[in-house]
Design a protein around this motif. Structure first.
Motif, PDB file in Angstrom:
ATOM      1  N   PRO A  83       0.823  -1.209   0.000  1.00  0.00           N
ATOM      2  CA  PRO A  83       0.000   0.000   0.000  1.00  0.00           C
ATOM      3  C   PRO A  83       0.857   1.259   0.000  1.00  0.00           C
ATOM      4  O   PRO A  83       1.920   1.299   0.611  1.00  0.00           O
ATOM      5  N   ALA A  84       0.378   2.281  -0.688  1.00  0.00           N
ATOM      6  CA  ALA A  84       1.085   3.554  -0.714  1.00  0.00           C
ATOM      7  C   ALA A  84       0.813   4.314   0.578  1.00  0.00           C
ATOM      8  O   ALA A  84      -0.305   4.316   1.094  1.00  0.00           O
ATOM      9  N   ALA A  85       1.843   4.937   1.108  1.00  0.00           N
ATOM     10  CA  ALA A  85       1.696   5.698   2.344  1.00  0.00           C
ATOM     11  C   ALA A  85       1.007   7.028   2.074  1.00  0.00           C
ATOM     12  O   ALA A  85       1.214   7.653   1.037  1.00  0.00           O
ATOM     13  N   GLN A  86       0.169   7.452   3.013  1.00  0.00           N
ATOM     14  CA  GLN A  86      -0.470   8.762   2.939  1.00  0.00           C
ATOM     15  C   GLN A  86       0.321   9.729   3.815  1.00  0.00           C
ATOM     16  O   GLN A  86       0.474   9.497   5.010  1.00  0.00           O
ATOM     17  N   ILE A  87       0.820  10.793   3.216  1.00  0.00           N
ATOM     18  CA  ILE A  87       1.597  11.792   3.944  1.00  0.00           C
ATOM     19  C   ILE A  87       0.846  13.114   3.892  1.00  0.00           C
ATOM     20  O   ILE A  87       0.584  13.651   2.820  1.00  0.00           O
ATOM     21  N   VAL A  88       0.466  13.607   5.055  1.00  0.00           N
ATOM     22  CA  VAL A  88      -0.308  14.844   5.167  1.00  0.00           C
ATOM     23  C   VAL A  88       0.331  15.716   6.244  1.00  0.00           C
ATOM     24  O   VAL A  88       0.610  15.239   7.345  1.00  0.00           O
ATOM     25  N   GLY A  89       0.563  16.970   5.920  1.00  0.00           N
ATOM     26  CA  GLY A  89       1.139  17.879   6.898  1.00  0.00           C
ATOM     27  C   GLY A  89       2.500  17.445   7.397  1.00  0.00           C
ATOM     28  O   GLY A  89       2.863  17.725   8.541  1.00  0.00           O
ATOM     29  N   ILE A  91       3.346  14.436   8.047  1.00  0.00           N
ATOM     30  CA  ILE A  91       3.209  13.229   8.864  1.00  0.00           C
ATOM     31  C   ILE A  91       2.942  12.035   7.961  1.00  0.00           C
ATOM     32  O   ILE A  91       2.063  12.082   7.096  1.00  0.00           O
ATOM     33  N   ASN A  92       3.684  10.962   8.163  1.00  0.00           N
ATOM     34  CA  ASN A  92       3.447   9.726   7.425  1.00  0.00           C
ATOM     35  C   ASN A  92       2.357   8.942   8.154  1.00  0.00           C
ATOM     36  O   ASN A  92       2.602   8.330   9.185  1.00  0.00           O
ATOM     37  N   PHE A  93       1.150   8.973   7.611  1.00  0.00           N
ATOM     38  CA  PHE A  93       0.024   8.282   8.232  1.00  0.00           C
ATOM     39  C   PHE A  93      -0.011   6.797   7.879  1.00  0.00           C
ATOM     40  O   PHE A  93      -0.807   6.049   8.440  1.00  0.00           O
ATOM     41  N   GLY A  94       0.828   6.369   6.958  1.00  0.00           N
ATOM     42  CA  GLY A  94       0.856   4.959   6.588  1.00  0.00           C
ATOM     43  C   GLY A  94      -0.225   4.608   5.590  1.00  0.00           C
ATOM     44  O   GLY A  94      -0.473   5.340   4.631  1.00  0.00           O
ATOM     45  N   ASP A  95      -0.913   3.498   5.823  1.00  0.00           N
ATOM     46  CA  ASP A  95      -1.917   3.007   4.887  1.00  0.00           C
ATOM     47  C   ASP A  95      -3.152   2.526   5.642  1.00  0.00           C
ATOM     48  O   ASP A  95      -3.307   2.800   6.827  1.00  0.00           O
ATOM     49  N   ASP A  96      -4.018   1.814   4.955  1.00  0.00           N
ATOM     50  CA  ASP A  96      -5.256   1.311   5.563  1.00  0.00           C
ATOM     51  C   ASP A  96      -5.226  -0.206   5.717  1.00  0.00           C
ATOM     52  O   ASP A  96      -6.245  -0.881   5.563  1.00  0.00           O
ATOM     53  N   SER A  97      -4.067  -0.748   6.060  1.00  0.00           N
ATOM     54  CA  SER A  97      -3.931  -2.204   6.151  1.00  0.00           C
ATOM     55  C   SER A  97      -4.362  -2.762   7.504  1.00  0.00           C
ATOM     56  O   SER A  97      -4.355  -3.970   7.706  1.00  0.00           O
ATOM     57  N   GLY A  98      -4.747  -1.900   8.439  1.00  0.00           N
ATOM     58  CA  GLY A  98      -5.128  -2.359   9.771  1.00  0.00           C
ATOM     59  C   GLY A  98      -6.501  -3.010   9.820  1.00  0.00           C
ATOM     60  O   GLY A  98      -7.353  -2.798   8.949  1.00  0.00           O
ATOM     61  N   TRP A 100      -8.911  -2.386  11.792  1.00  0.00           N
ATOM     62  CA  TRP A 100      -9.999  -1.463  12.097  1.00  0.00           C
ATOM     63  C   TRP A 100      -9.955  -0.211  11.225  1.00  0.00           C
ATOM     64  O   TRP A 100     -10.488   0.828  11.605  1.00  0.00           O
ATOM     65  N   SER A 101      -9.357  -0.301  10.060  1.00  0.00           N
ATOM     66  CA  SER A 101      -9.296   0.870   9.184  1.00  0.00           C
ATOM     67  C   SER A 101     -10.677   1.202   8.627  1.00  0.00           C
ATOM     68  O   SER A 101     -11.556   0.342   8.526  1.00  0.00           O
ATOM     69  N   ARG A 102     -10.859   2.482   8.295  1.00  0.00           N
ATOM     70  CA  ARG A 102     -12.090   2.981   7.677  1.00  0.00           C
ATOM     71  C   ARG A 102     -13.343   2.693   8.516  1.00  0.00           C
ATOM     72  O   ARG A 102     -14.402   2.359   7.985  1.00  0.00           O
ATOM     73  N   ASP A 103     -13.206   2.820   9.835  1.00  0.00           N
ATOM     74  CA  ASP A 103     -14.371   2.644  10.706  1.00  0.00           C
ATOM     75  C   ASP A 103     -14.783   3.953  11.372  1.00  0.00           C
ATOM     76  O   ASP A 103     -15.625   3.969  12.266  1.00  0.00           O
ATOM     77  N   GLY A 104     -14.178   5.059  10.931  1.00  0.00           N
ATOM     78  CA  GLY A 104     -14.549   6.363  11.454  1.00  0.00           C
ATOM     79  C   GLY A 104     -13.836   6.769  12.724  1.00  0.00           C
ATOM     80  O   GLY A 104     -14.106   7.840  13.275  1.00  0.00           O
ATOM     81  N   GLU A 105     -12.906   5.924  13.203  1.00  0.00           N
ATOM     82  CA  GLU A 105     -12.122   6.239  14.395  1.00  0.00           C
ATOM     83  C   GLU A 105     -10.646   6.041  14.081  1.00  0.00           C
ATOM     84  O   GLU A 105     -10.287   5.139  13.330  1.00  0.00           O
ATOM     85  N   ALA A 129      -4.740   4.926   8.080  1.00  0.00           N
ATOM     86  CA  ALA A 129      -4.445   6.246   7.525  1.00  0.00           C
ATOM     87  C   ALA A 129      -5.685   7.078   7.226  1.00  0.00           C
ATOM     88  O   ALA A 129      -5.766   8.247   7.625  1.00  0.00           O
ATOM     89  N   SER A 130      -6.655   6.527   6.518  1.00  0.00           N
ATOM     90  CA  SER A 130      -7.810   7.332   6.101  1.00  0.00           C
ATOM     91  C   SER A 130      -8.564   7.900   7.294  1.00  0.00           C
ATOM     92  O   SER A 130      -8.928   9.083   7.320  1.00  0.00           O
ATOM     93  N   ASP A 131      -8.805   7.056   8.301  1.00  0.00           N
ATOM     94  CA  ASP A 131      -9.497   7.532   9.500  1.00  0.00           C
ATOM     95  C   ASP A 131      -8.691   8.611  10.214  1.00  0.00           C
ATOM     96  O   ASP A 131      -9.238   9.639  10.642  1.00  0.00           O
ATOM     97  N   CYS A 132      -7.405   8.372  10.363  1.00  0.00           N
ATOM     98  CA  CYS A 132      -6.576   9.303  11.131  1.00  0.00           C
ATOM     99  C   CYS A 132      -6.336  10.610  10.376  1.00  0.00           C
ATOM    100  O   CYS A 132      -6.298  11.684  10.988  1.00  0.00           O
ATOM    101  N   VAL A 133      -6.196  10.530   9.058  1.00  0.00           N
ATOM    102  CA  VAL A 133      -6.063  11.755   8.264  1.00  0.00           C
ATOM    103  C   VAL A 133      -7.329  12.595   8.398  1.00  0.00           C
ATOM    104  O   VAL A 133      -7.271  13.817   8.606  1.00  0.00           O
ATOM    105  N   ALA A 134      -8.493  11.952   8.287  1.00  0.00           N
ATOM    106  CA  ALA A 134      -9.760  12.679   8.398  1.00  0.00           C
ATOM    107  C   ALA A 134      -9.889  13.340   9.767  1.00  0.00           C
ATOM    108  O   ALA A 134     -10.297  14.508   9.881  1.00  0.00           O
ATOM    109  N   ALA A 135      -9.530  12.604  10.819  1.00  0.00           N
ATOM    110  CA  ALA A 135      -9.614  13.156  12.170  1.00  0.00           C
ATOM    111  C   ALA A 135      -8.596  14.277  12.371  1.00  0.00           C
ATOM    112  O   ALA A 135      -8.890  15.297  13.003  1.00  0.00           O
ATOM    113  N   PHE A 136      -7.419  14.097  11.817  1.00  0.00           N
ATOM    114  CA  PHE A 136      -6.370  15.114  11.931  1.00  0.00           C
ATOM    115  C   PHE A 136      -6.796  16.404  11.235  1.00  0.00           C
ATOM    116  O   PHE A 136      -6.644  17.506  11.776  1.00  0.00           O
TER     117      PHE A 136
END
Length: 213
Positions: A83-89, A91-98, A100-105, A129-136
């Protein structure tokens, strides 16, 4: 060592991923896609696939690793692209391989705030990454900072609770309100205020601090 000789072209053809693993940058490769004398001696975890890039690349280019079982060099384990890493601000947020990814938390333990999940462990670092980027971006989480937390934590002013939690007196702080080298591997809201002896002692020793400060 000849069997592990690697060329620059071979290294460039491999997607080593990122450094989101808890064990990254420790001088040993923890990615189970590889084998050789450059590997860690600890058990290999699927959670580290594609998440120990710096260590594994260095060992591969030094001829101390090869791809395990002759798998295609461009894959990220289990036959899937890394998976490609998401880097925002910055910060390397990583990917959505967890799990509990994409559960809104946000399940990534590096962060804190109202957007966090009610439980987390180091296994989830860089894997939501997606959840944490959105929260960030919404301001409901931010990166936990050791120096800031240490300065803000006044142990004598904290109500630590009691020892009614699941893991009292095990020399680790299991209270989710705290973070630091003395904190447990996995944290759950169920143990909030239930590990007073461990957490108060470790706070006094300067190895756990408040997560929310």
């Amino acid at each position: 060592m000849a069997g592990f000789a690697a060329t620059g072209a071979q290294a460039q053809s491999i997607d080593f991923g990122d450094d989101a693993s808890r064990w990254s940058n420790d001088g040993e490769c923890d990615d189970p896609r590889f084998e050789g004398p450059g590997m860690t001696n600890t058990p290999l975890l699927d959670a580290d696939i594609g998440h120990d890039a710096t260590d594994c690349r260095a060992a591969f280019e030094a001829g101390r690793l090869s791809l395990r079982g002759g798998q295609a060099p461009s894959t990220g384990g289990k036959g899937q692209p890394a998976p490609a890493a998401q880097i925002v601000g910055g910060i390397n947020f990583g990917d959505d391989s967890g799990e509990w990814s994409r559960d809104g938390e946000c399940d990534d333990r590096r962060f804190f705030g109202s957007g966090m999940a009610s439980g987390f462990s180091w296994d989830h670092v860089g894997r939501d990454a997606s959840d944490c980027v959105a929260a960030f971006q919404s301001g409901t989480v931010r990166m936990w900072d050791y120096t800031e937390a240490r300065a803000a934590t006044q142990c004598s002013a904290i109500q630590f609770g009691d020892d009614s939690g699941s893991y009292p007196n095990d020399y680790e702080c299991d209270d989710i309100r705290f973070e630091g080298p003395g904190a447990a591997m996995g944290m759950s809201i169920e143990n909030m205020g239930g590990d007073a002896s461990d957490c108060s002692r470790l706070c006094d020793y300067g190895v756990v601090f408040l997560r929310d400060y």
